[in-house]
Scaffold this active site. Structure first.
Site, PDB file in Angstrom:
ATOM      1  N   GLU A  84      68.813 -22.230 -25.935  1.00 53.88           N
ATOM      2  CA  GLU A  84      69.749 -21.163 -26.287  1.00 53.88           C
ATOM      3  C   GLU A  84      69.155 -20.209 -27.316  1.00 53.88           C
ATOM      4  OE1 GLU A  84      72.022 -24.363 -24.384  1.00 53.88           O
ATOM      5  OE2 GLU A  84      70.551 -24.327 -26.022  1.00 53.88           O
ATOM      6  N   HIS A 153      81.293 -31.781 -27.852  1.00 59.13           N
ATOM      7  CA  HIS A 153      81.430 -30.869 -26.722  1.00 59.13           C
ATOM      8  C   HIS A 153      82.870 -30.386 -26.536  1.00 59.13           C
ATOM      9  CE1 HIS A 153      77.796 -33.224 -25.923  1.00 59.13           C
ATOM     10  NE2 HIS A 153      77.371 -32.203 -25.212  1.00 59.13           N
TER      11      HIS A 153
END
Length: 353
Positions: A84, A153
């Site tokens: 990322e 998450h």
């Protein structure tokens, strides 16, 4: 072309919204509406391209980009490594050079790896160059909980990013808004974080087919009219708020639901108008309420609606814990409809009239 970014402004300009009631519509899921928006913008502007992990060959982690690689090819639909920090940085560079990248991040949690690129570069470049250099970047990513994806998450960092001057943050709750807000974000000259929700992808609704259908950034929507209490929310919390309003109606309570849609710019005017009408405010978010979106909203409402409040402002959010894996504990930690309903009853019971 926008006038230069305003690093300190957080309230939205009043912009007329298109009326979906007069447009031709088709019933789509939330993910299909996002795909429609990207397909239309990819076809309209050759500077637009999509990049991210598995967006091409695998059709996207959540199948939002299904079929786009076949239609537009690998130059426009680009699979990236699992990095990322690297590919968000590459997208910032592309935007500075005149491209209009859409970046898909697998979950908002993974965007933390690229915080420097988003907060220190994309969000600040417009102000640092006096508006002469812009960063027309869109980052799409889901957040939220309820899928037993555990603590790392299942987080909602909406407030973190919305607190960054120079970065626009939107969170559509409906398929129509998903299309309209994404298209408006792609055409905007400043960086926009579009926060989706894992639980919303399967939600269906009527979506205008007009390729020029846009939902202005910074404009809230009254999703349901009411007179007794204002339920103010964004993202999937707005779905929960509407369900709560239905249950309150069965008890003889008329609840108004305000869907913020945009966190920065923030439409305080629509929020204030609702609270002045109902005299009661219940604020709902999927994330932790401490230092969060509802905390900011409570401060704003207290400032502009103090004389109209008949009871203290109440807030409902995720329990202040890392989210457990066990389903019963996860359900107990989330801002479910039962918790929202109880909070609404408490606000009304505390009315001073």
């Amino acid at each position: 072309m926008n006038a230069g970014p305003s690093p300190v402004a957080t309230e939205a300009p009043r912009t007329e919204e298109p009326d979906p009631a007069v447009a031709e519509t088709v019933r789509l899921s939330y993910r299909e509406a996002l795909r429609m928006a990207m397909r239309e913008e990819l076809g309209r502007d050759e500077r637009v391209f999509l990049m991210g992990e598995e967006v091409g060959v695998f059709n996207g982690s959540y199948k939002v980009s299904d079929g786009l690689l076949d239609e537009f090819g690998p130059d426009r639909i680009r699979d990236t490594p699992i990095s990322e920090e690297g590919f968000v940085g590459a997208a910032v560079g592309a935007a500075l050079l005149g491209e209009r990248p859409i970046v898909e991040i697998m979950t908002l949690n993974f965007l933390l790896v690229a915080m420097d690129q988003v907060v220190n570069h994309a969000a600040k470049v417009g102000a640092m160059f006096g508006g002469k250099v812009r960063c027309p970047l869109v980052i799409r990513t889901p957040n939220g909980a309820g899928n037993q994806l555990t603590a790392q998450h299942s987080q909602s960092f909406d407030g973190w990013f919305a607190g960054t001057p120079g970065l626009k943050v939107v969170a559509p709750a409906t398929p129509a808004d998903a299309k309209g807000l994404l298209k408006a974000a792609i055409r905007d000259d400043d960086p926009v974080l579009l926060i989706e929700n894992l639980s919303a992808y399967k939600e269906k609704g009527e979506v205008p087919t007009d390729p020029e259908y846009l939902v202005p950034l910074g404009l809230a929507a009254v999703a349901r009219e009411g007179t007794d209490i204002s339920l103010i929310s964004h993202g999937f919390a707005s779905v929960r708020a509407l369900e709560t309003a239905e249950r309150l109606a069965a008890e003889g309570v008329s609840a108004e639901v305000v869907d913020l849609r945009s966190l920065r710019p923030l439409d305080v005017e629509t929020v204030a108008a609702s609270v002045r009408k109902t005299n009661h405010a219940l604020l709902i978010e999927e994330g932790w309420p401490s230092f969060g979106v509802t905390a900011e909203l409570a401060a704003r409402i207290q400032h502009v609606c103090f004389d109209y409040l008949d009871a203290p402002i109440e807030r409902v959010g995720m329990a202040e814990v890392p989210l457990p894996y066990a389903k019963n504990l996860e359900n107990a930690a989330l801002p479910n409809v039962d918790r929202i309903l109880g909070a609404a009853r408490s606000v009304l019971a505390g009315s001073r009239r």
